[in-house]
Design a protein around this motif. Sequence first.
Motif, short mmCIF file in Angstrom:
data_model
loop_
_atom_site.label_atom_id
_atom_site.label_comp_id
_atom_site.label_asym_id
_atom_site.label_seq_id
_atom_site.Cartn_x
_atom_site.Cartn_y
_atom_site.Cartn_z
N HIS A 34 -2.79 24.36 12.42
CA HIS A 34 -2.67 24.78 13.93
C HIS A 34 -3.05 26.13 14.29
O HIS A 34 -4.07 26.41 14.62
N THR A 35 -2.16 27.15 13.50
CA THR A 35 -2.25 28.54 13.74
C THR A 35 -2.15 29.20 12.69
O THR A 35 -1.10 28.86 11.93
N SER A 55 1.58 27.57 11.43
CA SER A 55 1.98 26.35 12.33
C SER A 55 1.23 25.25 11.79
O SER A 55 0.01 25.22 12.05
#
Length: 85
Positions: A34-35, A55
Motif C-alpha cells: 500500500h505505502t 504497509s
Amino acid sequence: MGTFFINLDQAVGNNRLPILPFLPSGNPLVQSIHTIGVTAAIQDQQSTRYDIFVSLKQAGQPQPLPTPSVPPTAPPTPNLKGQNP
C-alpha cells in the motif's frame, strides 16, 4: 536527514508518477504494497540510521490448501557410525 513517503496505490495504479516504469501495475509485489516510508538520520560521523516502513494491503479470507497430488513419503533414517542397520 530526510523523509520519503510514497502511496503506491496512487502513484502506480493511476500512472500519476511516470518515473516509476520499473514498477508495472500488474506486478504481484506492487499489488500487495500500500505505502512505503523511509526516514534517514545521521547519528554520528560514521553511521546513518534508516527507518523503513512498508504497509501491506489486507488480503481476503484464506482458502483451504489443495489436496496433495503425490502421497508423502517418510524421510530416510540416518545411519550413524558404529551402528548396524
